[in-house]
Design a protein around this motif. Sequence first.
Motif, PDB file in Angstrom:
ATOM      1  N   ALA A 197       0.832  -1.205   0.000  1.00 20.09           N
ATOM      2  CA  ALA A 197       0.000   0.000   0.000  1.00 20.09           C
ATOM      3  C   ALA A 197       0.866   1.255   0.000  1.00 20.09           C
ATOM      4  N   LEU A 198       1.920   1.251   0.805  1.00 19.81           N
ATOM      5  CA  LEU A 198       2.816   2.408   0.849  1.00 19.81           C
ATOM      6  C   LEU A 198       3.556   2.584  -0.471  1.00 19.81           C
ATOM      7  N   ASP A 199       3.997   1.487  -1.088  1.00 23.01           N
ATOM      8  CA  ASP A 199       4.668   1.567  -2.384  1.00 23.01           C
ATOM      9  C   ASP A 199       3.732   2.126  -3.455  1.00 23.01           C
ATOM     10  N   PHE A 200       2.484   1.634  -3.464  1.00 24.64           N
ATOM     11  CA  PHE A 200       1.495   2.119  -4.433  1.00 24.64           C
ATOM     12  C   PHE A 200       1.266   3.616  -4.244  1.00 24.64           C
ATOM     13  N   TYR A 201       1.114   4.047  -3.010  1.00 21.24           N
ATOM     14  CA  TYR A 201       0.871   5.462  -2.713  1.00 21.24           C
ATOM     15  C   TYR A 201       2.049   6.313  -3.174  1.00 21.24           C
ATOM     16  N   ASN A 202       3.263   5.908  -2.846  1.00 17.77           N
ATOM     17  CA  ASN A 202       4.441   6.688  -3.228  1.00 17.77           C
ATOM     18  C   ASN A 202       4.652   6.714  -4.739  1.00 17.77           C
ATOM     19  N   ARG A 203       4.264   5.658  -5.426  1.00 16.95           N
ATOM     20  CA  ARG A 203       4.447   5.579  -6.868  1.00 16.95           C
ATOM     21  C   ARG A 203       3.444   6.442  -7.631  1.00 16.95           C
ATOM     22  N   PHE A 204       2.188   6.501  -7.162  1.00 16.45           N
ATOM     23  CA  PHE A 204       1.134   7.145  -7.945  1.00 16.45           C
ATOM     24  C   PHE A 204       0.606   8.456  -7.364  1.00 16.45           C
ATOM     25  N   LYS A 205       1.083   8.901  -6.210  1.00 19.55           N
ATOM     26  CA  LYS A 205       0.505  10.109  -5.620  1.00 19.55           C
ATOM     27  C   LYS A 205       0.773  11.356  -6.461  1.00 19.55           C
ATOM     28  N   GLY A 206       1.825  11.351  -7.250  1.00 17.08           N
ATOM     29  CA  GLY A 206       2.088  12.483  -8.130  1.00 17.08           C
ATOM     30  C   GLY A 206       1.247  12.485  -9.387  1.00 17.08           C
ATOM     31  N   SER A 207       0.590  11.365  -9.691  1.00 15.77           N
ATOM     32  CA  SER A 207      -0.212  11.242 -10.914  1.00 15.77           C
ATOM     33  C   SER A 207      -1.653  11.675 -10.736  1.00 15.77           C
ATOM     34  N   LEU A 208      -2.063  11.940  -9.514  1.00 15.50           N
ATOM     35  CA  LEU A 208      -3.449  12.312  -9.239  1.00 15.50           C
ATOM     36  C   LEU A 208      -3.450  13.494  -8.280  1.00 15.50           C
ATOM     37  N   GLU A 209      -4.039  14.594  -8.719  1.00 18.03           N
ATOM     38  CA  GLU A 209      -4.113  15.763  -7.850  1.00 18.03           C
ATOM     39  C   GLU A 209      -5.183  15.554  -6.795  1.00 18.03           C
ATOM     40  N   PHE A 210      -4.839  15.866  -5.562  1.00 25.09           N
ATOM     41  CA  PHE A 210      -5.808  15.756  -4.479  1.00 25.09           C
ATOM     42  C   PHE A 210      -5.476  16.778  -3.400  1.00 25.09           C
ATOM     43  N   ASP A 211      -6.503  17.139  -2.659  1.00 22.78           N
ATOM     44  CA  ASP A 211      -6.354  18.052  -1.521  1.00 22.78           C
ATOM     45  C   ASP A 211      -6.478  17.248  -0.248  1.00 22.78           C
ATOM     46  N   THR A 259      -5.998   5.585  13.436  1.00 25.34           N
ATOM     47  CA  THR A 259      -5.437   6.736  12.743  1.00 25.34           C
ATOM     48  C   THR A 259      -6.295   6.968  11.503  1.00 25.34           C
ATOM     49  N   GLU A 260      -6.745   8.212  11.342  1.00 27.12           N
ATOM     50  CA  GLU A 260      -7.676   8.543  10.258  1.00 27.12           C
ATOM     51  C   GLU A 260      -7.129   9.704   9.435  1.00 27.12           C
ATOM     52  N   SER A 261      -7.291   9.614   8.119  1.00 30.16           N
ATOM     53  CA  SER A 261      -6.953  10.727   7.231  1.00 30.16           C
ATOM     54  C   SER A 261      -7.973  10.774   6.095  1.00 30.16           C
ATOM     55  N   LYS A 262      -8.156  11.989   5.560  1.00 30.15           N
ATOM     56  CA  LYS A 262      -9.109  12.192   4.466  1.00 30.15           C
ATOM     57  C   LYS A 262      -8.465  13.049   3.389  1.00 30.15           C
ATOM     58  N   ILE A 263      -8.696  12.646   2.121  1.00 28.87           N
ATOM     59  CA  ILE A 263      -8.243  13.431   0.983  1.00 28.87           C
ATOM     60  C   ILE A 263      -9.406  13.594   0.009  1.00 28.87           C
ATOM     61  N   ARG A 264      -9.280  14.607  -0.883  1.00 29.70           N
ATOM     62  CA  ARG A 264     -10.377  14.894  -1.807  1.00 29.70           C
ATOM     63  C   ARG A 264      -9.832  15.228  -3.191  1.00 29.70           C
ATOM     64  N   HIS A 265     -10.519  14.727  -4.199  1.00 35.20           N
ATOM     65  CA  HIS A 265     -10.280  15.101  -5.591  1.00 35.20           C
ATOM     66  C   HIS A 265     -11.634  15.525  -6.141  1.00 35.20           C
ATOM     67  N   GLY A 266     -11.801  16.807  -6.383  1.00 33.30           N
ATOM     68  CA  GLY A 266     -13.102  17.314  -6.805  1.00 33.30           C
ATOM     69  C   GLY A 266     -14.097  17.156  -5.667  1.00 33.30           C
ATOM     70  N   SER A 267     -15.176  16.446  -5.924  1.00 32.64           N
ATOM     71  CA  SER A 267     -16.175  16.220  -4.873  1.00 32.64           C
ATOM     72  C   SER A 267     -16.064  14.821  -4.275  1.00 32.64           C
ATOM     73  N   THR A 268     -15.084  14.043  -4.719  1.00 32.37           N
ATOM     74  CA  THR A 268     -14.907  12.674  -4.234  1.00 32.37           C
ATOM     75  C   THR A 268     -13.917  12.662  -3.077  1.00 32.37           C
ATOM     76  N   VAL A 269     -14.297  11.992  -2.000  1.00 30.92           N
ATOM     77  CA  VAL A 269     -13.474  11.950  -0.794  1.00 30.92           C
ATOM     78  C   VAL A 269     -12.951  10.534  -0.578  1.00 30.92           C
ATOM     79  N   GLY A 270     -11.664  10.428  -0.243  1.00 31.89           N
ATOM     80  CA  GLY A 270     -11.054   9.157   0.114  1.00 31.89           C
ATOM     81  C   GLY A 270     -10.765   9.135   1.605  1.00 31.89           C
ATOM     82  N   LEU A 271     -11.120   8.042   2.260  1.00 31.33           N
ATOM     83  CA  LEU A 271     -10.964   7.918   3.706  1.00 31.33           C
ATOM     84  C   LEU A 271     -10.000   6.791   4.012  1.00 31.33           C
TER      85      LEU A 271
END
Length: 139
Positions: free
Chosen positions: A18-32, A63-75
């Motif tokens: 999961a950490l490898d996937f996140y580090n590899r693709f986090k630059g390919s998708l803009e999110f707040d 441990t909880e975190s939330k991110i958003r791309h447009g109106s879609t939220v990831g938890l």
Amino acid sequence: MHRKEWTRIFTKYGRSEALDFYNRFKGSLEFDIISEPEEGLVMVKTREHARNTLFYMGEVLVTESKIRHGSTVGLGLVKGTDPGLSEAMAFIDLSFKLDKFTAELNDILKSLKDIEAKSIAGRTEKILQTKVSFDMMND
């Protein structure tokens, strides 16, 4: 695949994936970032079958975190103190909701399911080694 299933597989067998996937693709998708990883307590609810009532058994540190791309939220919500995994799980949740990188995620999940199957087979084998044969005891 349902969220409950992939969350269980990633948290139990695939933290590094999961950490490898996140580090590899986090630059390919803009999110707040809505909320940085923060610790909290969640009440654990269970059912008492004798009276068929619900009661709270205790609390679990999460441990909880939330991110958003447009109106879609990831938890991302994980048991214990793990801010990195929480961020990664939020990104994976957002990716599934946006239908992005699903081929890569499905490949990772397939390999993690194989690891899970081997783990279950190993535990089953250990349990079966301790099984008592009552027919042999009667001799």
